[in-house]
Write an enzyme that holds these catalytic residues in place. Structure first.
Site, short mmCIF file in Angstrom:
data_model
loop_
_atom_site.label_atom_id
_atom_site.label_comp_id
_atom_site.label_asym_id
_atom_site.label_seq_id
_atom_site.Cartn_x
_atom_site.Cartn_y
_atom_site.Cartn_z
N MET A 115 70.41 94.28 -72.14
CA MET A 115 71.01 95.62 -72.12
C MET A 115 72.45 95.60 -71.64
O MET A 115 73.19 96.56 -71.84
CB MET A 115 70.16 96.55 -71.26
CG MET A 115 68.79 96.79 -71.89
SD MET A 115 67.68 97.63 -70.79
CE MET A 115 68.56 99.14 -70.53
N SER A 136 52.20 69.46 -58.78
CA SER A 136 51.01 70.31 -58.87
C SER A 136 49.79 69.66 -58.22
O SER A 136 48.83 70.35 -57.88
CB SER A 136 50.70 70.62 -60.34
OG SER A 136 51.68 71.47 -60.88
N GLY A 156 77.24 91.11 -73.53
CA GLY A 156 77.98 89.93 -73.06
C GLY A 156 78.31 90.01 -71.58
O GLY A 156 78.34 88.99 -70.88
N GLU A 175 55.25 76.80 -55.35
CA GLU A 175 54.03 77.42 -54.79
C GLU A 175 52.94 77.62 -55.83
O GLU A 175 52.19 78.58 -55.78
CB GLU A 175 54.33 78.78 -54.12
CG GLU A 175 55.55 78.81 -53.26
CD GLU A 175 55.45 77.94 -52.04
OE1 GLU A 175 54.35 77.45 -51.77
OE2 GLU A 175 56.47 77.73 -51.38
P1 TGC Z 1 40.52 71.34 -54.28
O1 TGC Z 1 39.53 70.20 -54.38
O2 TGC Z 1 40.34 72.55 -55.11
O3 TGC Z 1 40.65 71.74 -52.74
C1 TGC Z 1 40.90 70.77 -51.73
C2 TGC Z 1 40.61 71.43 -50.42
O4 TGC Z 1 41.53 72.49 -50.21
C3 TGC Z 1 40.81 73.72 -50.13
N1 TGC Z 1 41.62 74.72 -50.84
C4 TGC Z 1 42.17 75.75 -50.24
N2 TGC Z 1 42.16 76.16 -48.97
C5 TGC Z 1 42.85 77.28 -48.68
N3 TGC Z 1 43.53 77.98 -49.60
C6 TGC Z 1 43.58 77.58 -50.89
N4 TGC Z 1 44.28 78.29 -51.76
C7 TGC Z 1 42.87 76.43 -51.26
N5 TGC Z 1 42.72 75.76 -52.42
C8 TGC Z 1 41.94 74.71 -52.15
C9 TGC Z 1 39.47 73.47 -50.78
O5 TGC Z 1 38.51 74.35 -50.31
C10 TGC Z 1 39.23 72.06 -50.36
O6 TGC Z 1 38.82 72.07 -49.02
P2 TGC Z 1 37.72 71.01 -48.49
O7 TGC Z 1 37.48 71.38 -47.07
O8 TGC Z 1 36.54 71.18 -49.38
O9 TGC Z 1 38.37 69.67 -48.65
O10 TGC Z 1 41.92 70.67 -54.51
P3 TGC Z 1 42.58 70.29 -55.83
O11 TGC Z 1 43.60 69.25 -55.53
O12 TGC Z 1 41.55 70.03 -56.89
O13 TGC Z 1 43.32 71.67 -56.15
C11 TGC Z 1 43.77 71.89 -57.38
C12 TGC Z 1 44.95 72.85 -57.34
C13 TGC Z 1 45.70 72.64 -58.64
C14 TGC Z 1 44.45 74.27 -57.25
C15 TGC Z 1 45.87 72.56 -56.14
O14 TGC Z 1 46.19 71.22 -56.11
C16 TGC Z 1 47.13 73.40 -56.17
O15 TGC Z 1 47.16 74.55 -55.76
N6 TGC Z 1 48.25 72.80 -56.64
C17 TGC Z 1 49.56 73.45 -56.57
C18 TGC Z 1 50.32 72.88 -55.44
C19 TGC Z 1 51.50 73.72 -55.07
O16 TGC Z 1 51.46 74.94 -55.09
N7 TGC Z 1 52.56 73.07 -54.65
C20 TGC Z 1 53.78 73.74 -54.27
C21 TGC Z 1 54.21 73.22 -52.93
S1 TGC Z 1 55.67 73.93 -52.47
C22 TGC Z 1 56.47 72.67 -51.60
O17 TGC Z 1 56.04 71.65 -51.23
C23 TGC Z 1 57.81 73.00 -51.26
S2 TGC Z 1 57.73 74.30 -50.20
C24 TGC Z 1 58.77 75.40 -50.89
C25 TGC Z 1 60.14 75.12 -50.38
O18 TGC Z 1 60.31 74.30 -49.49
O19 TGC Z 1 61.10 75.79 -50.89
#
Ligand code: TGC
Length: 396
Positions: A349, A149, A352, A375
Site C-alpha cells: 500500500m 530445530s 515504492g 523459538e
Molecule cells: P520430546 O521428546 O518431545 O521432549 C523432550 C522432553 O522435553 C519435554 N518437553 C517440554 N517441556 C516443557 N515444555 C515444552 N514445550 C516441551 N516440549 C517437550 C518432554 O516432555 C520431554 O520431557 P521428559 O521428561 O519426558 O524427557 O523432544 P523432541 O526433541 O522430540 O521435541 C521435538 C520438538 C521439535 C518439539 C522440539 O525439539 C522443539 O521444540 N524444537 C524447536 C527448538 C527451538 O524452538 N529452538 C529455538 C531455540 S532459540 C535459541 O537457542 C536462541 S534463543 C533466542 C535468542 O537468543 O535470540
C-alpha cells in the site's frame, strides 16, 4: 465524491471488537506506559539503529526502571506482573521493533526464567535483582550450528573435572545479546543428560562474536559462541533440572511473548499503511477511497483482531495456571504467520516509498522472518499441533 460518502474513521481502527474492553485498569496502564516509552525512545531512533545495526544499550536500564525485565517473574527484585500484562508490553514494544522486544524476551523469558525456574537460592539472589534492573545482561545458549530445530542433538558437552567442577566445550549460534551479556545460560550434554550452566562471559575460553550482514533484526545482536575448555565451579550448574524439559520450559515463556509481540509489528504496519493511504491521492482520490485498498485494510484488521484475541485467551489461561505448551504453539504459529503477511501487504500500500526505512512495514516484515524462525519454526509448531491432533509424532 460528496460529503455523504464519507464518515469519521474509527479511533482505534484495528480494534473492531473492543479488545481494549477486555483489559483491566492495570493492564491498560501497562499498555500506556509501554506505548509512551516506544513513542519517546524507539520510534524517533529506530530507522538509524536499524540501518546502522545498532542495539541501543542505553535503553536497557530504562527498560528495567519501567519494570519490563523479568516482568512476570515473582520475587528476587522482579516486577511480579501477570502474563497478560507481560504480553501487552511485548506487543507495544514490538510495535516499535522486534529487535527491542527480543531483548526483553531473551533477558526475561529465557535467561532470567532459566535461573528463576531451575537456579539455586544463591544463583537467584546473585543474578535476578541485577537482571531485573538492567544492570546485568543475560543470554541463553541452546541453538548450535548443527542443532536448530533438534536441540536434543547438541554437540556441546560438559564433563566433570577432577576437582568436582565442570569443563564445557562446543559452539552455540544465533544467541541473542551474547556479545554484551554478563552471564550466559549454556545448555550442554552431560553423562546425566542435558544440564544448564551459568557461565560468566569473562570466563577464559568463552567467546561471543556478533553475526554480521543480517537482513533482519538489525537493531539487535545475535552471536556465535565458542566454548573452549571453559572451566566452571561445581555450583555453576542449574541444580533443579536435567533434560530437554529445562530449556523447553524457558522456550514456552519466550514463545508466549512472541505471539503477542508479532501482533504489535502487525498493528504498527497496519496503522502506517492506513495513515499513508488516507493521505496519498492518486487519480484524484485518497487511496482509502478505493475498494482494493479497503479490502486490504479490512483483511489486516480482521487478522490483528483475531490474533490479539487469541493472545489474550492464551494469557488468561497462563495466568490461571492451566496453559498447555501445545496452546502456545497455536499462537506462535498463527500470529507470526499472519503478522508477516500483514506487514508485507501493508508495504504494497506504500508503493515504492514502502521500501525505505521512512516507513515501518518492510522493516517489521524483515524482522518477522527471524521471529517466525526462532523459538520454533512454523514447521516445528505445525508438527507439535499435528502430533496433538493426530497422536502421531512426525518430527523424525
Ligand atoms: P520430546 O521428546 O518431545 O521432549 C523432550 C522432553 O522435553 C519435554 N518437553 C517440554 N517441556 C516443557 N515444555 C515444552 N514445550 C516441551 N516440549 C517437550 C518432554 O516432555 C520431554 O520431557 P521428559 O521428561 O519426558 O524427557 O523432544 P523432541 O526433541 O522430540 O521435541 C521435538 C520438538 C521439535 C518439539 C522440539 O525439539 C522443539 O521444540 N524444537 C524447536 C527448538 C527451538 O524452538 N529452538 C529455538 C531455540 S532459540 C535459541 O537457542 C536462541 S534463543 C533466542 C535468542 O537468543 O535470540
Amino acid at each position: 465524491m460528496t460529503d455523504a460518502d464519507t464518515t469519521t474513521p474509527t479511533a482505534d481502527p484495528s480494534d473492531l471488537l473492543d479488545f481494549a474492553g477486555l483489559l483491566s485498569a492495570e493492564e491498560l496502564e501497562i499498555r500506556e506506559r509501554a506505548r509512551t516509552f516506544v513513542d519517546a525512545r524507539i520510534r524517533p531512533n529506530i530507522a538509524d539503529w536499524y540501518e546502522n545495526a545498532i542495539f541501543p544499550t542505553e535503553i536497557v536500564k530504562e527498560m528495567g526502571e519501567l519494570g519490563l525485565l523479568g516482568m512476570h517473574l515473582n520475587g528476587y527484585g522482579c516486577p511480579g506482573r501477570s502474563a497478560v500484562e507481560y504480553g501487552i508490553a511485548a506487543l507495544e514494544l514490538e510495535a516499535g521493533d522486534s529487535g527491542l522486544r527480543t531483548f526483553v524476551s531473551v533477558q526475561g523469558s529465557l535467561a532470567m526464567s532459566a535461573i528463576h525456574k531451575f537456579g539455586s537460592e544463591e544463583q537467584k539472589n546473585r543474578y535476578l535483582p541485577g537482571m531485573a534492573a538492567g544492570e546485568i545482561i543475560g543470554c541463553f545458549g541452546l541453538t548450535e550450528p548443527t542443532a536448530g530445530s533438534d536441540p536434543g542433538s547438541m554437540a556441546t558437552s560438559a564433563t566433570r573435572s577432577t576437582d568436582g567442577g565442570w569443563v564445557l566445550n562446543g559452539a552455540k549460534r544465533w544467541i541473542g545479546l551474547a556479545s554484551i551479556a554478563d552471564i550466559a545460560v549454556i545448555w550442554a550434554a552431560t553423562d546425566e543428560g542435558i544440564r544448564g550452566f551459568l557461565v560468566p562471559t569473562d570466563t577464559p575460553g568463552f567467546t561471543a562474536t556478533p553475526i554480521e550482514q543480517k537482513l533482519s533484526m538489525r537493531a539487535s545482536i545475535q552471536c556465535d559462541i565458542a566454548l573452549e575448555d571453559v572451566e566452571l565451579p561445581a555450583e555453576a550448574v542449574l541444580p533443579d533440572v536435567t533434560g530437554l524439559k529445562g530449556p523447553f520450559s524457558c522456550l514456552n515463556e519466550a514463545r508466549y511473548g512472541i505471539m503477542w509481540g508479532a501482533m504489535g509489528a502487525a498493528r504498527d504496519s497496519f496503522e502506517a499503511a492506513l495513515d499513508y493511504a488516507q493521505n496519498r491521492l492518486q487519480f484524484d482520490k485518497p487511496l482509502t477511497a478505493y475498494q482494493i485498498t479497503q479490502q486490504k485494510l479490512v483483511d489486516m484488521a480482521l487478522e490483528i483482531q483475531k490474533g490479539t484475541l487469541l493472545a489474550i485467551q492464551t494469557g488468561r489461561l497462563k495466568d490461571a495456571g492451566t496453559l498447555d505448551p501445545v496452546q502456545i504453539s497455536v499462537g506462535k504459529l498463527n500470529n507470526c504467520r499472519e503478522a508477516i503477511a500483514i506487514c508485507r501487504e501493508a508495504r504494497t500500500m506504500l508503493g515504492g516509498n514502502g521500501i525505505t526505512l521512512e516507513h515501518s512495514p518492510l522493516r517489521h516484515a524483515n524482522n518477522l522472518e527471524s521471529v517466525r524462525t526462532y523459538e520454533g519454526t512454523d514447521e516445528v509448531h505445525t508438527l507439535i499441533l499435528g502430533r496433538h491432533i493426530t497422536g502421531q509424532q512426525a518430527f523424525r
